[in-house]
Scaffold this active site. Structure first.
Site, PDB file in Angstrom:
ATOM      1  CG  HIS A 164      -1.909   1.153   1.190  1.00  0.00           C
ATOM      2  ND1 HIS A 164      -3.198   1.011   0.701  1.00  0.00           N
ATOM      3  CD2 HIS A 164      -1.791   2.454   1.553  1.00  0.00           C
ATOM      4  CE1 HIS A 164      -3.826   2.168   0.776  1.00  0.00           C
ATOM      5  NE2 HIS A 164      -2.994   3.064   1.289  1.00  0.00           N
ATOM      6  CB  CYS A 165       2.106   3.348  -2.616  1.00  0.00           C
ATOM      7  SG  CYS A 165       3.157   4.798  -2.902  1.00  0.00           S
ATOM      8  N   PRO A 166       1.210   5.203   0.254  1.00  0.00           N
ATOM      9  CG  PRO A 166       2.470   6.189   1.947  1.00  0.00           C
ATOM     10  CD  PRO A 166       2.318   4.921   1.172  1.00  0.00           C
TER      11      PRO A 166
ATOM     12  CG  ASN B 123      -5.458   2.338  -4.856  1.00  0.00           C
ATOM     13  OD1 ASN B 123      -5.940   1.522  -4.065  1.00  0.00           O
ATOM     14  ND2 ASN B 123      -5.865   2.419  -6.112  1.00  0.00           N
TER      15      ASN B 123
END
Length: 312
Positions: free
Chosen positions: A163-165, A169
């Site tokens: 999960h990439c802030p 997403n």
């Protein structure tokens, strides 16, 4: 991947929903297909906005501090067009990564609908005697192979890498291509900005800061120093991330699977086969086009029906 025994215990200790639990699988999936995927996470939204602001700042410094004051017309035009095109491609890739809806279909691609582990839905699958399926105890969903639960997206994501802030997403099966393009284009504009800063410093020092910029020398220096720091940090981060993503694709192994040392139970698609499965088809310019497959007509139809809805 979790052992079969552990995953079977998940099924035992977290039984399927009863008939009294209201959930319509078909209507839920239909509703999800009409929604725009957007994660309502405060940290992720702040990081996404910061990403756009940093790109806009870099574009401002490159355009108004370095290129427009230049006396070389073609130098300004060529570099201005190139930098702005790369910036548009980077931001478009960012949007596609953030807003791509990984809605599940019959193949269980992308995100898995929450709460679909109902007795009615199980019966519709027409399972063979002795066939085992697994249920996620956190989102009460049927858990397909290579799916992991994301605590921020609050559902299971098939082939979840992380999960990439910065894109607010999960990077998974359906938006990994756009994430790779995002890291590539950010790395390119960062390198381009650093090169332009080097030429600008050399030109200003040689001309003793006379007619070097429309801004005063102190302001010009401060703006360019911040741009150099931003460019160096983003170039380092995105170049490393781009390399790890390509490595994962070529080995058909997500970052979570690598960190957990999960033994593959699927047939791996190595190297070019893995690249073609992620980017689609044979190598072409479509691979580096974030607009490929963009269904603008479908979005217009949604807008006529009352505008997009946002998933949570």
């Amino acid at each position: 991947m979790q052992s079969s025994g552990h995953r079977f215990r998940d099924v035992e200790h977290h039984p399927l929903l009863t008939e009294n639990d209201s959930y319509d699988s078909s209507s839920s999936e239909a509703d999800m297909a009409d929604r725009v995927w957007f994660i309502r996470d405060g940290c992720g939204m702040v990081c996404a906005i910061m990403t756009w602001l940093l790109v806009v700042y870099a574009d401002f410094v490159v355009t108004f501090v370095m290129l427009l004051p230049s006396k070389d017309f073609w130098y300004s035009v060529i570099n201005g067009v190139l930098f702005n095109c790369l910036a548009v491609l980077a931001l478009s890739s960012h949007l596609r990564t953030m807003l791509t809806d990984p809605v599940s279909n019959s193949d269980c691609n992308g995100a898995v609908p929450k709460g679909n582990a109902t007795k009615e839905y199980m019966e519709s699958l027409q399972l063979k005697p002795g066939e085992v399926i697994y249920k996620c105890p956190k989102c009460c969903s049927i858990k397909p192979e290579r799916a992991h639960h994301c605590s921020i997206c609050k559902r299971c994501i098939r082939k979840m890498d992380h999960h990439c802030p910065w894109v607010n997403n999960c990077v998974g099966e359906k938006n990994q291509r756009f994430f790779v393009l995002f890291t590539m284009y950010i790395a390119l504009i960062s390198a381009h900005a650093l090169i332009l800063c080097g030429f600008q410093f050399f030109s200003c020092v040689r001309g003793q800061w006379i007619e070097c910029s429309d801004f005063s020398p102190p302001v010009t220096v401060i703006l360019m120093i911040f741009l150099c720091l931003e460019g160096f940090l983003f170039l380092t981060f995105t170049a490393v991330m781009f390399g790890t993503q390509i490595h994962s694709i070529c080995n058909d192994e997500t970052e979570i699977e690598r960190l957990k040392s999960e033994k593959p139970t699927w047939e791996r698609r190595l190297r070019w086969e893995g690249m073609k499965s992620v980017f689609g088809g044979q190598p072409s310019l479509l691979w580096i086009n974030p607009f490929a497959g963009f269904r603008i007509r479908r979005l217009l139809l949604r807008a006529k029906k009352g505008g997009p809805e946002f998933s949570v």
